[in-house]
Design a protein around this motif. Sequence first.
Motif, PDB file in Angstrom:
ATOM      1  N   ARG A   3      36.757  38.659  53.081  1.00  7.33           N
ATOM      2  CA  ARG A   3      37.544  39.172  51.957  1.00  7.33           C
ATOM      3  C   ARG A   3      37.660  38.183  50.806  1.00  7.33           C
ATOM      4  NH1 ARG A   3      41.725  43.469  53.504  1.00  7.33           N
ATOM      5  NH2 ARG A   3      40.833  44.325  55.385  1.00  7.33           N
ATOM      6  N   TRP A   8      35.331  41.242  42.726  1.00  5.17           N
ATOM      7  CA  TRP A   8      35.856  42.571  42.442  1.00  5.17           C
ATOM      8  C   TRP A   8      35.761  42.892  40.955  1.00  5.17           C
ATOM      9  CZ3 TRP A   8      36.814  45.717  46.353  1.00  5.17           C
ATOM     10  CH2 TRP A   8      37.023  45.171  47.600  1.00  5.17           C
ATOM     11  N   ARG A  34      38.589  49.264  46.658  1.00  3.88           N
ATOM     12  CA  ARG A  34      39.990  49.072  47.035  1.00  3.88           C
ATOM     13  C   ARG A  34      40.887  49.482  45.870  1.00  3.88           C
ATOM     14  NH1 ARG A  34      40.834  42.490  46.564  1.00  3.88           N
ATOM     15  NH2 ARG A  34      40.655  42.395  44.297  1.00  3.88           N
ATOM     16  N   ARG A  43      40.440  49.429  52.598  1.00  5.70           N
ATOM     17  CA  ARG A  43      39.213  49.408  51.798  1.00  5.70           C
ATOM     18  C   ARG A  43      38.245  50.438  52.352  1.00  5.70           C
ATOM     19  NH1 ARG A  43      38.406  43.088  50.597  1.00  5.70           N
ATOM     20  NH2 ARG A  43      40.564  42.703  50.045  1.00  5.70           N
TER      21      ARG A  43
END
Length: 67
Positions: A3, A8, A34, A43
Amino acid sequence: MDRECLCWIKSSYSGGSGTECVEVAELADGSVIRDSKNPGGARLVFRGAAWGRFVLGVREGQLGSQR
């Protein structure tokens, strides 16, 4: 999936008020999405061509709300 190593990107279609924010990160063999308001939460992982089919379905309005 680690993660901490994902890059992102917020969707350009996310709501401007900050209430509808979706982010996506690329994986070696797919993508993961997400809710930006809950980055540690659930997610959705799409492998290979499944991501392309998902995006196409969204663009064609196949995955919109049923009103």
